[in-house]
Design a protein around this motif. Structure first.
Motif, PDB file in Angstrom:
ATOM      1  N   HIS A 125       6.154 -28.025 -36.046  1.00 53.80           N
ATOM      2  CA  HIS A 125       5.399 -29.277 -36.043  1.00 53.80           C
ATOM      3  C   HIS A 125       3.944 -29.040 -36.423  1.00 53.80           C
ATOM      4  O   HIS A 125       3.355 -28.024 -36.042  1.00 53.80           O
ATOM      5  N   ASP A 126       3.398 -29.989 -37.152  1.00 55.27           N
ATOM      6  CA  ASP A 126       1.964 -30.011 -37.412  1.00 55.27           C
ATOM      7  C   ASP A 126       1.284 -30.566 -36.163  1.00 55.27           C
ATOM      8  O   ASP A 126       1.954 -31.052 -35.253  1.00 55.27           O
ATOM      9  N   ALA A 127      -0.040 -30.524 -36.087  1.00 52.53           N
ATOM     10  CA  ALA A 127      -0.754 -31.093 -34.945  1.00 52.53           C
ATOM     11  C   ALA A 127      -0.449 -32.588 -34.848  1.00 52.53           C
ATOM     12  O   ALA A 127      -0.367 -33.290 -35.858  1.00 52.53           O
ATOM     13  N   ASP A 128      -0.271 -33.077 -33.615  1.00 58.20           N
ATOM     14  CA  ASP A 128      -0.028 -34.502 -33.403  1.00 58.20           C
ATOM     15  C   ASP A 128      -1.225 -35.317 -33.863  1.00 58.20           C
ATOM     16  O   ASP A 128      -2.375 -34.857 -33.823  1.00 58.20           O
ATOM     17  N   LEU A 129      -0.940 -36.548 -34.287  1.00 59.46           N
ATOM     18  CA  LEU A 129      -1.972 -37.533 -34.588  1.00 59.46           C
ATOM     19  C   LEU A 129      -1.873 -38.621 -33.535  1.00 59.46           C
ATOM     20  O   LEU A 129      -0.774 -39.021 -33.154  1.00 59.46           O
ATOM     21  N   VAL A 130      -3.024 -39.094 -33.049  1.00 61.06           N
ATOM     22  CA  VAL A 130      -3.060 -40.152 -32.046  1.00 61.06           C
ATOM     23  C   VAL A 130      -3.787 -41.347 -32.642  1.00 61.06           C
ATOM     24  O   VAL A 130      -4.879 -41.200 -33.193  1.00 61.06           O
ATOM     25  N   ASN A 131      -3.163 -42.520 -32.551  1.00 62.82           N
ATOM     26  CA  ASN A 131      -3.809 -43.750 -32.999  1.00 62.82           C
ATOM     27  C   ASN A 131      -4.376 -44.454 -31.780  1.00 62.82           C
ATOM     28  O   ASN A 131      -3.662 -44.760 -30.831  1.00 62.82           O
ATOM     29  N   TRP A 132      -5.702 -44.700 -31.836  1.00 66.28           N
ATOM     30  CA  TRP A 132      -6.397 -45.408 -30.762  1.00 66.28           C
ATOM     31  C   TRP A 132      -7.368 -46.386 -31.399  1.00 66.28           C
ATOM     32  O   TRP A 132      -8.201 -45.998 -32.213  1.00 66.28           O
ATOM     33  N   LYS A 133      -7.230 -47.640 -31.055  1.00 66.83           N
ATOM     34  CA  LYS A 133      -8.088 -48.708 -31.577  1.00 66.83           C
ATOM     35  C   LYS A 133      -8.116 -48.724 -33.099  1.00 66.83           C
ATOM     36  O   LYS A 133      -9.157 -48.911 -33.718  1.00 66.83           O
ATOM     37  N   GLY A 134      -6.964 -48.471 -33.720  1.00 66.58           N
ATOM     38  CA  GLY A 134      -6.852 -48.554 -35.172  1.00 66.58           C
ATOM     39  C   GLY A 134      -7.320 -47.322 -35.928  1.00 66.58           C
ATOM     40  O   GLY A 134      -7.250 -47.288 -37.154  1.00 66.58           O
ATOM     41  N   ARG A 135      -7.788 -46.299 -35.237  1.00 62.33           N
ATOM     42  CA  ARG A 135      -8.236 -45.070 -35.897  1.00 62.33           C
ATOM     43  C   ARG A 135      -7.312 -43.921 -35.540  1.00 62.33           C
ATOM     44  O   ARG A 135      -6.803 -43.847 -34.424  1.00 62.33           O
ATOM     45  N   TRP A 136      -7.106 -43.022 -36.494  1.00 62.86           N
ATOM     46  CA  TRP A 136      -6.263 -41.851 -36.265  1.00 62.86           C
ATOM     47  C   TRP A 136      -7.118 -40.650 -35.905  1.00 62.86           C
ATOM     48  O   TRP A 136      -8.176 -40.411 -36.491  1.00 62.86           O
ATOM     49  N   TYR A 137      -6.633 -39.891 -34.921  1.00 66.36           N
ATOM     50  CA  TYR A 137      -7.300 -38.680 -34.447  1.00 66.36           C
ATOM     51  C   TYR A 137      -6.286 -37.545 -34.447  1.00 66.36           C
ATOM     52  O   TYR A 137      -5.126 -37.733 -34.105  1.00 66.36           O
ATOM     53  N   THR A 138      -6.744 -36.341 -34.805  1.00 71.37           N
ATOM     54  CA  THR A 138      -5.897 -35.147 -34.782  1.00 71.37           C
ATOM     55  C   THR A 138      -6.087 -34.422 -33.458  1.00 71.37           C
ATOM     56  O   THR A 138      -7.223 -34.186 -33.029  1.00 71.37           O
ATOM     57  N   VAL A 139      -4.969 -34.052 -32.821  1.00 68.62           N
ATOM     58  CA  VAL A 139      -5.042 -33.289 -31.574  1.00 68.62           C
ATOM     59  C   VAL A 139      -5.558 -31.896 -31.909  1.00 68.62           C
ATOM     60  O   VAL A 139      -4.971 -31.171 -32.710  1.00 68.62           O
ATOM     61  N   PHE A 140      -6.661 -31.552 -31.284  1.00 63.32           N
ATOM     62  CA  PHE A 140      -7.363 -30.307 -31.584  1.00 63.32           C
ATOM     63  C   PHE A 140      -7.130 -29.250 -30.506  1.00 63.32           C
ATOM     64  O   PHE A 140      -7.010 -28.075 -30.780  1.00 63.32           O
ATOM     65  N   ASN A 141      -7.067 -29.685 -29.250  1.00 59.87           N
ATOM     66  CA  ASN A 141      -6.926 -28.751 -28.139  1.00 59.87           C
ATOM     67  C   ASN A 141      -6.264 -29.488 -26.972  1.00 59.87           C
ATOM     68  O   ASN A 141      -6.664 -30.591 -26.637  1.00 59.87           O
ATOM     69  N   VAL A 142      -5.248 -28.877 -26.363  1.00 57.73           N
ATOM     70  CA  VAL A 142      -4.569 -29.473 -25.213  1.00 57.73           C
ATOM     71  C   VAL A 142      -4.754 -28.558 -24.011  1.00 57.73           C
ATOM     72  O   VAL A 142      -4.501 -27.359 -24.091  1.00 57.73           O
ATOM     73  N   SER A 143      -5.208 -29.147 -22.912  1.00 62.49           N
ATOM     74  CA  SER A 143      -5.405 -28.395 -21.659  1.00 62.49           C
ATOM     75  C   SER A 143      -4.393 -28.853 -20.627  1.00 62.49           C
ATOM     76  O   SER A 143      -4.140 -30.045 -20.484  1.00 62.49           O
ATOM     77  N   ASP A 144      -3.835 -27.893 -19.924  1.00 66.64           N
ATOM     78  CA  ASP A 144      -2.875 -28.179 -18.853  1.00 66.64           C
ATOM     79  C   ASP A 144      -3.650 -28.464 -17.575  1.00 66.64           C
ATOM     80  O   ASP A 144      -4.330 -27.593 -17.046  1.00 66.64           O
ATOM     81  N   TRP A 145      -3.554 -29.700 -17.094  1.00 68.76           N
ATOM     82  CA  TRP A 145      -4.247 -30.098 -15.873  1.00 68.76           C
ATOM     83  C   TRP A 145      -3.259 -30.409 -14.760  1.00 68.76           C
ATOM     84  O   TRP A 145      -3.487 -31.282 -13.941  1.00 68.76           O
ATOM     85  N   THR A 146      -2.154 -29.690 -14.688  1.00 65.68           N
ATOM     86  CA  THR A 146      -1.137 -29.973 -13.673  1.00 65.68           C
ATOM     87  C   THR A 146      -1.649 -29.738 -12.263  1.00 65.68           C
ATOM     88  O   THR A 146      -1.031 -30.187 -11.305  1.00 65.68           O
ATOM     89  N   THR A 147      -2.785 -29.075 -12.118  1.00 62.80           N
ATOM     90  CA  THR A 147      -3.396 -28.921 -10.797  1.00 62.80           C
ATOM     91  C   THR A 147      -3.715 -30.293 -10.205  1.00 62.80           C
ATOM     92  O   THR A 147      -3.712 -30.471  -9.000  1.00 62.80           O
ATOM     93  N   TYR A 148      -3.992 -31.272 -11.081  1.00 61.54           N
ATOM     94  CA  TYR A 148      -4.378 -32.609 -10.634  1.00 61.54           C
ATOM     95  C   TYR A 148      -3.256 -33.633 -10.733  1.00 61.54           C
ATOM     96  O   TYR A 148      -3.487 -34.821 -10.595  1.00 61.54           O
ATOM     97  N   GLY A 149      -2.032 -33.200 -11.009  1.00 58.52           N
ATOM     98  CA  GLY A 149      -0.879 -34.093 -11.078  1.00 58.52           C
ATOM     99  C   GLY A 149       0.182 -33.501 -11.985  1.00 58.52           C
ATOM    100  O   GLY A 149      -0.126 -32.944 -13.029  1.00 58.52           O
ATOM    101  N   ALA A 150       1.424 -33.625 -11.619  1.00 48.73           N
ATOM    102  CA  ALA A 150       2.529 -33.011 -12.362  1.00 48.73           C
ATOM    103  C   ALA A 150       2.581 -33.503 -13.797  1.00 48.73           C
ATOM    104  O   ALA A 150       2.584 -34.698 -14.073  1.00 48.73           O
ATOM    105  N   GLY A 151       2.600 -32.561 -14.743  1.00 49.34           N
ATOM    106  CA  GLY A 151       2.733 -32.891 -16.157  1.00 49.34           C
ATOM    107  C   GLY A 151       1.493 -33.473 -16.797  1.00 49.34           C
ATOM    108  O   GLY A 151       1.512 -33.927 -17.926  1.00 49.34           O
TER     109      GLY A 151
END
Length: 124
Positions: free
Chosen positions: A84-110
Motif C-alpha cells: 500500500h501507498d501512504a493513506d490519503l485523508v479527506n477533511w473539509k474537501g482537502r486531501w492530506y497524505t498520512v506522514f507519521n502514525v503514532s500508537d497511543w493505545t496507552t490512552y485507549g485501545a486501538g
C-alpha cells in the motif's frame, strides 16, 4: 502507565468529525514494471486538530503554504507498507497524505494519532 481513557472524550459528539474519508491505494506491479494504484475509499470518524497550522515558505522562486493536521482515531491509518501507498485523508474537501502514525493505545485501545500533510501546496 496512564489510566486515562481519552477515546470516550474524543469521540463524543462535541469533538468527533464523522465526515472523514480514507483513500487507501493498493499497489501492484503492472506489465510495464510500474506501480499501479487501486484506490478504495472508506469513511471513518476521528478528531482533527492543527499540528503545525499553515506555514508560508519563501524561496527565491516564489512562496507556498504548507502545514499539517493531526488525526486522532481508532481507524488504522497507515504511512505505507509492502502493498500500500501512504493513506490519503479527506477533511473539509482537502486531501492530506498520512506522514507519521503514532500508537497511543496507552490512552485507549486501538487509539492512534496520524500527522498528515496537504497533497497540494497553495501559493502564498
Amino acid at each position: 502507565m496512564a489510566r486515562l481513557n481519552v477515546t470516550r472524550v474524543l469521540f463524543s459528539r462535541e469533538f468527533v468529525d464523522r465526515t472523514l474519508v480514507c483513500r487507501r491505494n493498493t499497489q501492484t506491479v503492472g506489465q510495464d514494471g510500474r506501480a499501479v494504484d487501486t484506490p478504495a475509499d472508506t469513511p471513518f470518524s476521528g478528531v482533527v486538530t492543527n499540528d503545525q497550522g499553515d506555514i508560508m515558505k519563501r524561496m527565491p522562486e516564489g512562496s507556498y503554504v504548507t502545514g499539517s493536521i493531526m488525526v486522532h482515531s481508532k481507524f488504522p491509518l497507515i504511512e505505507s507498507d509492502d502493498t500500500h501507498d501512504a493513506d490519503l485523508v479527506n477533511w473539509k474537501g482537502r486531501w492530506y497524505t498520512v506522514f507519521n502514525v503514532s500508537d497511543w493505545t496507552t490512552y485507549g485501545a486501538g487509539f492512534t494519532a496520524a500527522i498528515c500533510t496537504p497533497t497540494n501546496l497553495s501559493g502564498g
